[in-house]
Design a protein around this motif. Structure first.
Motif, short mmCIF file in Angstrom:
data_model
loop_
_atom_site.label_atom_id
_atom_site.label_comp_id
_atom_site.label_asym_id
_atom_site.label_seq_id
_atom_site.Cartn_x
_atom_site.Cartn_y
_atom_site.Cartn_z
N ASP A 1 -35.81 10.54 9.57
CA ASP A 1 -34.78 9.78 8.87
C ASP A 1 -34.67 10.31 7.45
O ASP A 1 -35.68 10.60 6.80
CB ASP A 1 -35.14 8.29 8.83
N ILE A 2 -33.44 10.46 6.97
CA ILE A 2 -33.20 11.01 5.63
C ILE A 2 -32.35 10.03 4.83
O ILE A 2 -31.26 9.63 5.27
CB ILE A 2 -32.50 12.39 5.70
N TYR A 3 -32.84 9.65 3.66
CA TYR A 3 -32.09 8.78 2.76
C TYR A 3 -31.27 9.66 1.82
O TYR A 3 -31.82 10.51 1.11
CB TYR A 3 -33.04 7.91 1.95
N GLY B 1 -23.19 9.51 0.42
CA GLY B 1 -24.38 9.04 -0.26
C GLY B 1 -24.55 7.54 -0.08
O GLY B 1 -23.62 6.84 0.30
N GLY B 2 -25.77 7.06 -0.36
CA GLY B 2 -26.06 5.65 -0.18
C GLY B 2 -26.24 5.27 1.27
O GLY B 2 -26.11 4.09 1.63
N THR B 3 -26.53 6.26 2.13
CA THR B 3 -26.70 6.01 3.57
C THR B 3 -28.00 6.63 4.05
O THR B 3 -28.64 7.42 3.35
CB THR B 3 -25.54 6.59 4.38
N VAL B 4 -28.40 6.28 5.27
CA VAL B 4 -29.59 6.84 5.90
C VAL B 4 -29.16 7.57 7.17
O VAL B 4 -28.48 6.99 8.02
CB VAL B 4 -30.62 5.74 6.25
N LEU B 5 -29.55 8.84 7.28
CA LEU B 5 -29.30 9.61 8.49
C LEU B 5 -30.47 9.40 9.44
O LEU B 5 -31.61 9.75 9.11
CB LEU B 5 -29.15 11.10 8.16
N ARG B 6 -30.23 8.82 10.58
CA ARG B 6 -31.29 8.49 11.52
C ARG B 6 -31.55 9.66 12.47
O ARG B 6 -30.63 10.29 12.98
CB ARG B 6 -30.91 7.25 12.34
N ASN B 7 -32.84 9.96 12.68
CA ASN B 7 -33.27 10.98 13.65
C ASN B 7 -32.56 12.31 13.42
O ASN B 7 -32.05 12.94 14.35
CB ASN B 7 -33.03 10.49 15.09
N TYR B 8 -32.57 12.76 12.17
CA TYR B 8 -31.89 14.00 11.82
C TYR B 8 -32.75 15.18 12.25
O TYR B 8 -33.95 15.26 11.95
CB TYR B 8 -31.63 14.05 10.31
N SER B 9 -32.14 16.12 12.93
CA SER B 9 -32.88 17.23 13.53
C SER B 9 -33.37 18.22 12.48
O SER B 9 -32.67 18.55 11.52
CB SER B 9 -31.97 17.96 14.53
#
Length: 677
Positions: free
Chosen positions: A637-639, A658-666
């Motif tokens: 996960d990347i903030y 911006g201001g989001t979370v990328l879930r399960n980013y490869s």
């Protein structure tokens, strides 16, 4: 002088009249009067309880400014720092060393000037709060000064971690970001060598703490400070008992948010470092080993960098090149060190402020009567000669350089310059700058060497050698043109190993130490994963984006051939992409004091999610690095900080808000997620 209470008329009826009247009463009247007395007693008791419950608030303002103020909370015996007009509590300070159940401090004569407040706990301690000049218009500052009134009073203020993430202070063995997850018993706030003292504080200590609520705590430099960390509860500032009238003094400042709070308050190296671990028995063997390592690096198309010698190898080479002139003439010219033998690679050498008591240097100082001037010494209580204060360094009994002596510093710096010139060294590394030798020997240090003043004095002197100087510790020296060597880490995936790299980077940079040398790729201490190629790769990917890339084990010895190719690409990326970026933001650091390596809350200072992100970092405001720090993981996960900003993945060119979370980013083993704003 205390003001005595005014005498009040009692209105008592003379005893004789009351007694004679009472005797004349009948029994029913006596009973009625008794019941009336009991009723009056209960009414008074209920009235007092009601007054305490309704009239006496559990909190009371004791000092109020324009943007906030200090309150006293009765229940916990705590000081509260509160921001206005929202009324949010930004810091809770539990008071130790005085009775917690004391009433709120009264408004005494110190209150009357409006800018101060004083209160004394009889025979324990005195508290003085004061409004102090702010560093910026949106910031407000309060001075806190505790003075013990007895030698056995141990002052202690504990800052709550409830709903506040704290940063700064001291580096520790398993670095955490924020500090909330760290644990340490109360001990002197002095830097130490974590290899010898794993439970101590590390090479970088600053009396500065930053809270996610926008509050900063800065302790006065002359306070003999104790610091303790209790995981997820509080950190405590204290002073040792037995020091009469030594106050605990610190400055509290509150700003609109965490980034604003920190804002108020050299060119990086382009080449990697390769540590030499070859033969070290003689100067001839060291020279052959250096030439062999240089040839191997060139053969693997890694021709640039620094070959780093440790202290022992440096001493062996120095003994050869500083031999008496008559002896040098008898030596073959082939034995002299020639820096061209490893070109274009360059050499770095290592010194320390220690010398063995069996060394010619120490024995000569004894013979010439300069031991007291040259080395730290114990002063006799009842006259007589001083005695060198001996300690151990790398297993030997040693004396330590006296940094309070101008003469000793002069010859030490001259020795360093001469060695650098004789060996053609590009850099000089100084180990052993951390620690207080007096405290280690349970001896009270002289005032000029209290706390971390030894480290600060040595760093200031070494800064005169120029910005090609590396020091193993820093104390109030983040502004100096020095590289600071980070503590060694374990070869594993724990916070004492790989997971501790990014928290350490953020900690060092926040405290002003932007030019540091991280531990070698893969870690230099024995761990749970020796020879782990995956660990080596993930470590390599992180240090690519730091000021210096340092290696102890070359990639061709630990891993498959593809890791050697990856190392070449990482070194090139460091040179072409990272170094110009660090150079750009180093100018901003010099101009504004902003850290080069920044936590994600720098762009999201009011988002609680950002306060605990410990595995990402920003370079300036424009590059986000989010490495993998878990074994076997190929996603994370990347903030992405900064609501309203856009971030582009440098590998895929995809753009995200911006201001989001990328879930399960490869992120495959050969990739590290990097985003450009």
């Amino acid at each position: 002088d205390r003001t005595m209470p005014l005498a009040r008329p009692t209105g008592q009826i003379p005893d004789a009249a009351w007694t004679s009247g009472f005797r004349e009463m009948t029994e029913p009247w006596k009973g009625a009067v008794g019941c009336l007395g009991v009723a009056v007693f209960f009414a008074m008791t209920i009235g007092i309880i009601s007054w305490q419950a309704l009239e006496q608030s559990p909190e009371e303002w004791v000092l109020r400014g324009r943007a906030g103020g200090m309150l006293w909370e009765r229940r916990r015996g705590a000081l509260l720092l509160r921001a206005l007009p929202a009324g949010r509590t930004v810091a809770v300070i539990a008071v130790g060393g005085v009775p917690a159940a004391e009433p709120p401090p009264p408004r005494d004569r110190c209150w009357q000037d409006g800018g101060q407040f004083c209160y004394a706990w009889e025979e324990d301690a005195e508290l003085r709060l004061s409004l102090e000049p702010p560093p910026a218009p949106a910031t407000e500052c309060y001075g806190v000064r505790w003075t013990p009134l007895r030698p056995d009073v141990m002052l202690k203020d504990c800052f709550s971690m409830a709903n506040v993430s704290w940063y700064g202070g001291a580096s520790i063995r398993a670095q955490r970001w924020p500090l909330n997850g760290a644990e340490s018993p109360a001990q002197p706030f002095v830097s130490a060598d974590l290899s010898n003292n794993p439970a101590g504080y590390g090479p970088v200590v600053e009396r500065y703490f930053l809270g996610s609520t926008g509050v900063t705590v800065t302790v006065a430099p002359d306070v003999p400070l104790l610091l303790s960390l209790e995981s997820n509860r509080h950190f405590c500032l204290g002073t040792p008992a037995g020091r009469a009238a030594v106050p605990l003094r610190y400055l509290l400042c509150v700003s609109p948010d965490v980034a604003a709070a920190h804002r108020h308050l050299f060119a990086p190296r382009r080449s990697p470092i390769w540590r030499y671990h070859g033969p070290a028995g003689s100067a001839a063997k060291i020279k052959r080993g250096l030439r062999a390592l240089a040839k191997r690096l060139k053969r693997h198309r890694l021709p640039e960098g620094i070959l780093a010698l440790g202290e022992h190898c440096t001493a062996v080479l120095a003994a050869t090149d500083h031999a008496p002139s008559a002896r040098r003439k008898r030596q073959s010219s082939a034995r002299a060190w020639d820096p061209a033998l490893i070109a274009p690679l360059r050499l770095s050498v290592t010194l320390s402020p220690y010398t063995s008591i069996a060394s010619p240097l120490f024995l000569r100082s004894l013979r010439d009567g300069r031991a007291e001037s040259d080395w730290l010494s114990l002063q006799p209580r009842f006259g007589g000669c001083s005695v060198p204060l001996l300690t151990t360094w790398k297993g030997q009994l040693c004396a330590r350089l006296n940094v309070t002596s101008d003469a000793a510093l002069s010859w030490y710096l001259a020795r360093a310059r001469g060695l650098r010139q004789a060996l053609g060294a590009a850099y000089v590394v100084f180990e052993g700058a951390e620690g207080n030798t007096f405290l280690e020997q349970a001896v009270p240090p002289p005032a000029e060497l209290a706390g971390d003043r030894y480290t600060a004095a040595l760093a200031a002197a070494l800064a005169t050698l120029g910005n090609a100087t590396v020091i193993s510790a820093g104390a109030r020296s983040g502004h100096l043109p020095l590289f600071v060597q980070m503590s060694p880490l374990r070869s594993d995936w724990s916070h004492a190993g790989l997971k501790g790299v990014i928290p350490s980077v953020l900690h060092y940079s926040l405290l002003g130490y932007n030019f540091f040398i991280p531990d070698v790729v893969g870690g230099s201490l024995a761990g749970d994963a020796p020879g782990d190629a995956e660990l080596y790769v993930r470590w390599l990917q992180i240090v690519t984006f730091l000021p210096v890339m340092a290696f102890s084990t070359p990639p061709w010895l630990c891993c498959e051939p593809w890791v050697l190719n990856l190392t070449r690409r990482c070194i090139q990326r460091h040179r072409d992409f990272v170094v110009p970026l660090i150079t750009k933001y180093s100018e901003e650091w010099l101009r504004l004091g902003y850290p080069i390596f920044r936590p994600v809350w720098w762009l999201s200072p009011t988002d609680p999610t950002a306060f605990t992100v410990e595995d990402e970092f920003l370079i300036g405001d424009e590059v986000l690095v989010a490495p993998i720090t878990e074994k076997g993981q190929r996603w994370r996960d990347i903030y992405l900080p900064g609501e309203g900003h856009l971030w582009m993945d440098t590998h895929t060119a995809r753009v995200f808000d911006g201001g989001t979370v990328l879930r399960n980013y490869s992120a495959s083993l050969e990739e590290v997620p990097v985003f450009v704003k």
